[in-house]
Write a protein that holds these residues in place. Sequence first.
Motif, PDB file in Angstrom:
ATOM      1  N   GLU A 243       0.823  -1.208   0.000  1.00 22.18           N
ATOM      2  CA  GLU A 243       0.000   0.000   0.000  1.00 22.18           C
ATOM      3  C   GLU A 243       0.855   1.256   0.000  1.00 22.18           C
ATOM      4  O   GLU A 243       0.511   2.243  -0.664  1.00 22.18           O
ATOM      5  CB  GLU A 243      -0.920  -0.012   1.225  1.00 22.18           C
ATOM      6  CG  GLU A 243      -1.940   1.119   1.237  1.00 22.18           C
ATOM      7  CD  GLU A 243      -2.862   1.063   2.438  1.00 22.18           C
ATOM      8  OE1 GLU A 243      -3.873   1.793   2.430  1.00 22.18           O
ATOM      9  OE2 GLU A 243      -2.574   0.292   3.378  1.00 22.18           O
ATOM     10  N   ASP A 244       1.972   1.237   0.733  1.00 22.61           N
ATOM     11  CA  ASP A 244       2.786   2.446   0.804  1.00 22.61           C
ATOM     12  C   ASP A 244       3.408   2.787  -0.547  1.00 22.61           C
ATOM     13  O   ASP A 244       3.490   3.955  -0.937  1.00 22.61           O
ATOM     14  CB  ASP A 244       3.872   2.303   1.881  1.00 22.61           C
ATOM     15  CG  ASP A 244       4.900   1.242   1.545  1.00 22.61           C
ATOM     16  OD1 ASP A 244       4.490   0.090   1.308  1.00 22.61           O
ATOM     17  OD2 ASP A 244       6.104   1.557   1.525  1.00 22.61           O
ATOM     18  N   ARG A 245       3.827   1.783  -1.314  1.00 16.91           N
ATOM     19  CA  ARG A 245       4.427   2.059  -2.619  1.00 16.91           C
ATOM     20  C   ARG A 245       3.375   2.525  -3.622  1.00 16.91           C
ATOM     21  O   ARG A 245       3.651   3.401  -4.449  1.00 16.91           O
ATOM     22  CB  ARG A 245       5.150   0.810  -3.130  1.00 16.91           C
ATOM     23  CG  ARG A 245       6.310   0.429  -2.229  1.00 16.91           C
ATOM     24  CD  ARG A 245       7.025  -0.812  -2.679  1.00 16.91           C
ATOM     25  NE  ARG A 245       7.851  -1.319  -1.583  1.00 16.91           N
ATOM     26  CZ  ARG A 245       8.909  -2.080  -1.748  1.00 16.91           C
ATOM     27  NH1 ARG A 245       9.296  -2.438  -2.959  1.00 16.91           N
ATOM     28  NH2 ARG A 245       9.600  -2.505  -0.708  1.00 16.91           N
ATOM     29  N   THR A 246       2.199   1.955  -3.542  1.00 15.41           N
ATOM     30  CA  THR A 246       1.114   2.397  -4.405  1.00 15.41           C
ATOM     31  C   THR A 246       0.755   3.849  -4.105  1.00 15.41           C
ATOM     32  O   THR A 246       0.541   4.658  -5.015  1.00 15.41           O
ATOM     33  CB  THR A 246      -0.127   1.500  -4.213  1.00 15.41           C
ATOM     34  OG1 THR A 246       0.226   0.151  -4.522  1.00 15.41           O
ATOM     35  CG2 THR A 246      -1.262   1.930  -5.111  1.00 15.41           C
ATOM     36  N   PHE A 247       0.720   4.195  -2.814  1.00 16.36           N
ATOM     37  CA  PHE A 247       0.436   5.578  -2.426  1.00 16.36           C
ATOM     38  C   PHE A 247       1.521   6.519  -2.940  1.00 16.36           C
ATOM     39  O   PHE A 247       1.233   7.610  -3.443  1.00 16.36           O
ATOM     40  CB  PHE A 247       0.316   5.685  -0.902  1.00 16.36           C
ATOM     41  CG  PHE A 247       0.187   7.105  -0.417  1.00 16.36           C
ATOM     42  CD1 PHE A 247      -0.968   7.825  -0.661  1.00 16.36           C
ATOM     43  CD2 PHE A 247       1.227   7.715   0.252  1.00 16.36           C
ATOM     44  CE1 PHE A 247      -1.078   9.149  -0.234  1.00 16.36           C
ATOM     45  CE2 PHE A 247       1.123   9.035   0.687  1.00 16.36           C
ATOM     46  CZ  PHE A 247      -0.043   9.746   0.437  1.00 16.36           C
TER      47      PHE A 247
ATOM     48  N   GLN B  56     -12.835  12.791  -0.852  1.00 17.11           N
ATOM     49  CA  GLN B  56     -11.884  12.643   0.247  1.00 17.11           C
ATOM     50  C   GLN B  56     -10.867  11.559  -0.102  1.00 17.11           C
ATOM     51  O   GLN B  56     -11.250  10.418  -0.375  1.00 17.11           O
ATOM     52  CB  GLN B  56     -12.619  12.267   1.548  1.00 17.11           C
ATOM     53  CG  GLN B  56     -13.585  13.331   2.020  1.00 17.11           C
ATOM     54  CD  GLN B  56     -12.887  14.655   2.288  1.00 17.11           C
ATOM     55  OE1 GLN B  56     -11.860  14.691   2.956  1.00 17.11           O
ATOM     56  NE2 GLN B  56     -13.439  15.744   1.745  1.00 17.11           N
ATOM     57  N   PRO B  57      -9.579  11.908  -0.141  1.00 17.13           N
ATOM     58  CA  PRO B  57      -8.559  10.889  -0.449  1.00 17.13           C
ATOM     59  C   PRO B  57      -8.618   9.751   0.567  1.00 17.13           C
ATOM     60  O   PRO B  57      -8.695   9.989   1.774  1.00 17.13           O
ATOM     61  CB  PRO B  57      -7.235  11.661  -0.323  1.00 17.13           C
ATOM     62  CG  PRO B  57      -7.609  13.095  -0.428  1.00 17.13           C
ATOM     63  CD  PRO B  57      -8.989  13.218   0.141  1.00 17.13           C
ATOM     64  N   SER B  58      -8.655   8.538   0.042  1.00 15.26           N
ATOM     65  CA  SER B  58      -8.690   7.372   0.939  1.00 15.26           C
ATOM     66  C   SER B  58      -7.269   6.857   1.113  1.00 15.26           C
ATOM     67  O   SER B  58      -6.648   6.406   0.166  1.00 15.26           O
ATOM     68  CB  SER B  58      -9.573   6.274   0.337  1.00 15.26           C
ATOM     69  OG  SER B  58      -9.101   5.912  -0.939  1.00 15.26           O
ATOM     70  N   GLN B  59      -6.738   6.976   2.318  1.00 18.90           N
ATOM     71  CA  GLN B  59      -5.381   6.500   2.575  1.00 18.90           C
ATOM     72  C   GLN B  59      -5.275   6.034   4.020  1.00 18.90           C
ATOM     73  O   GLN B  59      -5.841   6.624   4.925  1.00 18.90           O
ATOM     74  CB  GLN B  59      -4.357   7.606   2.310  1.00 18.90           C
ATOM     75  CG  GLN B  59      -4.517   8.835   3.215  1.00 18.90           C
ATOM     76  CD  GLN B  59      -3.561   9.934   2.860  1.00 18.90           C
ATOM     77  OE1 GLN B  59      -3.660  10.530   1.808  1.00 18.90           O
ATOM     78  NE2 GLN B  59      -2.613  10.202   3.754  1.00 18.90           N
TER      79      GLN B  59
END
Length: 606
Positions: free
Chosen positions: A37-41, A98-101
Amino acid sequence: MNSVLKEDTISQQLVEVLDFIQARTMQTVQKWHYHTEDRTFSRDNLLAYLALRQLDIHDLQMQLADMGLSSLGRSEHNVLESITAVLQHLPTSHHIPQPSQNVSPLSIIQSRKERIYGRHSETKQTSIMVTIDAKSLEDDSLIENLLLRGMNIARINTAHDRTDDWLQIINRIRTTEQLLISKGLYSPNRHCRIYMDLAGPKIRTGAFVMKRSMIKFSPKNIGYLDSNVTNSFIKKERELDKACVLAVPYELVQRVTTGDKLMIVDERGKTREILVTDIENTRLKVQIDRKAFIIENAYIYVDEEKYQIGPTQAVQVPCKLQKRDVLRLYRDSTIIGQPASESHPASISCTLPEALTQVIEGDRVFFDDGKISGISTHIAEDYIDITITAPHIKPAKLKSGKGINLPDTAINISSLSDEDITHLEFAVKHADIVGLSFIHSAADLENLQTHLTLLGGTHLAVVAKIETKDAIRNLASILLKGLEFESFGVMIARGDLAVEVGFENLSHVQEDILCMCEAAHIPVILATQILERLAKEGTPARAEITDAAMGIRAECVMLNKGPHIVEAVEVLSTLLKNAALSHVKKRQVFTHFTKQCGIFIDEDNN
């Protein structure tokens, strides 16, 4: 325009910016896939930042600042969140997505920084890297002093020394760490990382014609007649004293005793007297009565016996170049460079002839980090003639092994040479980080990735050195490829980079690199000439102090070697600790500030 109408207009503009970014990101996001998830973000945020920078929002930024809102000038780490946060303070009829993170940008960059460079004290977030070579081992206390004063990473440049030397450096660091731990001076949790720079396809000047140097042996010098050396030379004996070492046969040393007077006939045929003051195994300590000059035809007489003094060491004959001179650059790397003569221009060869295949008339050529510049004015089958454009007044000396930069020329050479691959095997076994020099595109990273997989070295952190024009143009794709590695960072190698992009452009290019890396949450190393004068001469230039303090913008700062490198590390460590009190990356935080006197009545102004 009333305030409500103005806010509506600004809100509309921000919504349009947001829509543009999301549309541009959706067009290209599927090109890169990651499993975490962190790399995709990081991918999504970098693409959003690149889309944002395609827009000219200068006027919008100024209006936001006038309203006391974020001007988006510090939005690199989280672009969409920054824009939507501003929109929430403005009236709008539009739906604000709203950004979903589930990740924190600051925690991502901190985690990646710690994986590459290690974890350090909270008061000094920026790591310090120092170049170490075989000569550094001659000082028994150097490694210890560097570790105690703040060195976190030791850099080994594979362009110099040999594998045996590199292993000695690493072993010295490890044994010194253990010794300091046993004394309670070093935390057991600390671990100095080993960074190995692969040399890459550096284009350098070839060999130059050599000549024997002249030695001036005077009564001021300490003198030695040494039978254990083959060449005569001058060496530094103590801080201020120079020793003149003359190579002589062992038979001469055997024949004399302390107090004997010998005669020396120098290069000019002048006779001088030498007094033997001490005998030290295979050499004699001597004192000369008057000045003598030695190259290769000097003799010492003991009674009637004549002994030839060994020749002096060979040194390069440099090319002296200035504006309007012509330099002939040969494609054959075996050709020996020559100074200019009446019938022939100065000439050199190139260590990487294939780099010259795409040079055309009018291309700029730089030598020795830009100290000498010129333009190609004639292309022949065997050589290229370069008309020198700088320096203008005082000639500059060009020697063997100096860098050649061709910023206008397309160079299609892999950044990983055969020699680099051999050195990579050593790095896989002994290093923590490997640096890839002269990277041009993501394909160079892919090539390195392939070799690391074959060698079982995917655990190594990889640093892409940004030092070419191509790397600047392809930086986004390099960063996106870098996200595939277990640990990845970027080095801003300002030496070659300044020559490639132009010194006048270096500042904003450096800023662009820092911003793009922050958007991709990729750790940065700031390198080249940081506290250089302090490291070499012991006294810093004022401008380099403020330059070094800018290192807080990066996750690591690199210092090169020098006689005063320990002092340089100590000063840099202090600068970074102080800067950390008031800055996080390029954001200023209001903690530490110089107290002002005579302003507020409730303060003690004494």
